[in-house]
Every structure is written in C-alpha cells, then in structure tokens.
Write a protein that holds these residues in place. Structure first.
Motif, mmCIF file in Angstrom:
data_model
loop_
_atom_site.group_PDB
_atom_site.id
_atom_site.type_symbol
_atom_site.label_atom_id
_atom_site.label_comp_id
_atom_site.label_asym_id
_atom_site.label_seq_id
_atom_site.Cartn_x
_atom_site.Cartn_y
_atom_site.Cartn_z
ATOM 1 N N LEU A 14 0.835 -1.215 0.000
ATOM 2 C CA LEU A 14 0.000 0.000 0.000
ATOM 3 C C LEU A 14 0.867 1.263 0.000
ATOM 4 N N GLY A 15 2.182 1.069 0.052
ATOM 5 C CA GLY A 15 3.085 2.209 -0.050
ATOM 6 C C GLY A 15 3.396 2.919 1.249
ATOM 7 N N TYR A 16 3.143 2.269 2.383
ATOM 8 C CA TYR A 16 3.509 2.859 3.678
ATOM 9 C C TYR A 16 4.926 2.424 4.062
ATOM 10 N N GLU A 17 5.631 3.287 4.793
ATOM 11 C CA GLU A 17 7.003 2.993 5.245
ATOM 12 C C GLU A 17 7.037 1.973 6.383
ATOM 13 N N THR A 18 6.022 2.033 7.259
ATOM 14 C CA THR A 18 5.962 1.131 8.412
ATOM 15 C C THR A 18 4.540 0.564 8.466
ATOM 16 N N THR A 19 4.298 -0.321 9.434
ATOM 17 C CA THR A 19 2.950 -0.885 9.575
ATOM 18 C C THR A 19 2.036 0.046 10.382
ATOM 19 N N LEU A 20 2.587 1.080 10.959
ATOM 20 C CA LEU A 20 1.809 1.909 11.901
ATOM 21 C C LEU A 20 0.560 2.579 11.314
ATOM 22 N N PRO A 21 0.603 3.083 10.082
ATOM 23 C CA PRO A 21 -0.593 3.791 9.589
ATOM 24 C C PRO A 21 -1.786 2.897 9.241
ATOM 25 N N ILE A 22 -1.578 1.593 9.101
ATOM 26 C CA ILE A 22 -2.660 0.698 8.674
ATOM 27 C C ILE A 22 -3.841 0.776 9.662
ATOM 28 N N THR A 23 -5.020 0.887 9.108
ATOM 29 C CA THR A 23 -6.218 1.000 9.952
ATOM 30 C C THR A 23 -6.969 -0.327 10.000
ATOM 31 N N LEU A 24 -7.858 -0.431 10.966
ATOM 32 C CA LEU A 24 -8.707 -1.625 11.065
ATOM 33 C C LEU A 24 -9.584 -1.747 9.821
#
Ligand code: KIV
Ligand code: NA
Length: 257
Positions: free
Chosen positions: A50-60
C-alpha cells in the motif's frame, strides 16, 4: 479438509512443518491456498503493497477490507488477520471490539497481536475466553519500530530470557500459535522445544514448527527485502518485461492482432 487451530497443534506433535504466507488480496490468496499453504496471514505488512514505510498507519478498516477479499478466496488454509497498531493496546474492550469485527465481518478464523507483556496477556486471555482464537507474536514486533528499530531481538542473555518468558506466558494465556520474528535460531529452538503450541518463524532459524514469509518478498515484488527473506522469483522483472512487451505492441499496432 479445512485447516483448524487444533490441526496446527497436532502437526507440531507429529513433526509436520507448517507452511505460512501472507496475502493481501483475492488473487494472491487463491493461488496460495490452491498451492497448499496451511496458514494465510493477512498481515499488516501489507503496508508495503500500500506504499507505507511502516505498519503503523494501517487502519482496522483497511485490514477488514483486505481480509474480506482474502477470505473469499480461501477454501482450505486457516486465515489469520493482524490487529493493527492501536486497535487492541488501549484496553481489553478495544481489543474485543476490533477482534470481534474481524471474525464477524471477514469470516477469518483468528487474529494476531504483538507483544507478551502483562497487559497483552490479559487481553489474550479475555479474547480466548470469548471464543476468539489468538496468535501471538514476539521478538521483533514491527508495530514497535520506533522503540526497537528493525534489529534482531534477543541477543543478550537478559533479552532472550525475556522473550522466552513472554512466549511461555502467551501460551498460558491461550494463544494457539506464536510468530517468532528475527531472533537467534538457538532462542527460537529453545522456545519451540518448551511450548506445546506451534512456533512459526520468520528470521528465526529452521527449527521452528513452521515458517512464514511476506509473500511480496518471496515473489520479489517489493523493492527491498529484509535480510532474512528469501526471494524465490523476481516478479518485478517478470511484470516489467510483460508491460514493456505490451507497450511496444500497442505502439507498433501489433496488439490486438
Ligand atoms: O504482517 C506480517 O506479515 C507479519 C508476519 C511477518 C509474521 O506479522
Ligand atoms: Na504483522
């Protein structure tokens, strides 16, 4: 026959290695399932596709959306879904709500959460009491990247003892399996021998009860892979070639014939 959490524990007893991979959409999940993968994890590592640097931004909501697509494809494998950062750490109630949504809305059979500290043990116990199968995850826990970095964990005597104790406590709290990420192989072996439930390793040596990889790493789809990943094929090259061939044929008006 569909894979169950009890089946995984039986396989450990029989010494039958467990094959796990991640999936983030219908097409990939269908291929993995038909190829005989035992456990399909809708990991928050899909951050990479999804193009994020880390897993932190992923939402439920993102996890639910992808987990539904994966679940629709899978006939045999056990489908486990990661609870994303800060959708379970706040309270038992928050974890129950998030995990409940995963099971009710996606049809997946289990959730995975990171960490083995006392608050997490209580959360695991309560989810398991409510009938929600939980997978643990210790060692390198990427949702704590800003504290741990992406370094191997459990390198000192003290750190390795802490991880061993977390794994034991998670088993006692009721997890049906546990991911061991980026820890020394000797520590992973020690944990694997100690536990009744299966350990699934990633960057944790070959003595775990099973192995997991991030599918986009195995396929060579991502630009860079962690040091412990093995790239089995280079899909970036394959796709580039196909797209370039198509572009040439379109420009030369050879496609469609
Ligand atoms: O998100 C993920 O893919 C994971 C695996 C690395 C175990 O948690
Ligand atoms: Na994850």
């Amino acid at each position: 026959m569909a894979v169950t959490t009890q089946q995984l524990i039986q396989w450990k007893q029989q010494g039958r290695a467990i094959v796990a991979l991640t999936a983030w959409d219908y097409a990939i999940a269908q291929i993995l399932d038909a190829a005989g993968v035992d456990l399909i994890l809708v990991g928050d590592s899909m951050a990479v596709v999804l193009g994020y640097e880390t897993t932190l931004p992923i939402t439920l909501e993102e996890m639910l959306h992808h987990a539904k697509a994966v679940r629709r494809a899978v006939k045999r494998a056990l489908v486990v879904v990661d609870l994303p950062f800060l959708t379970y750490q706040e309270s038992v109630q928050q974890a129950m709500h998030s995990a409940g949504r995963v099971l009710k809305e996606t049809g997946a059979q289990a959730v995975k959460l990171e960490g083995g500290h006392p608050a997490m043990l209580e959360t695991v116990e309560r989810l398991v009491q409510a009938g929600i199968p939980v997978m643990g995850h210790v060692g390198l826990t990427p949702q704590s990247v800003h504290q741990l970095g992406l370094r191997q964990q459990g390198k000192t005597q003290e750190a390795s003892l802490r991880i061993l104790n977390e794994a034991i406590a998670l088993e006692q709290a009721g997890v049906f399996s546990i991911v061991l990420e980026h820890i020394p192989a000797e520590l992973a072996l020690q944990i694997t021998l100690k536990l009744r439930i299966p350990t699934i390793g990633i960057g944790a040596g070959s003595d775990c009860d099973g192995q997991v990889l991030v599918t986009s790493d195995l396929l060579g789809l991502t630009e860079k892979q962690p040091p412990f990943a093995k790239v089995y094929t280079n899909l970036r090259e394959t796709i580039t070639k196909a797209v370039q061939d198509y572009a040439v044929e379109v420009k030369e008006r050879k496609f469609p014939e």
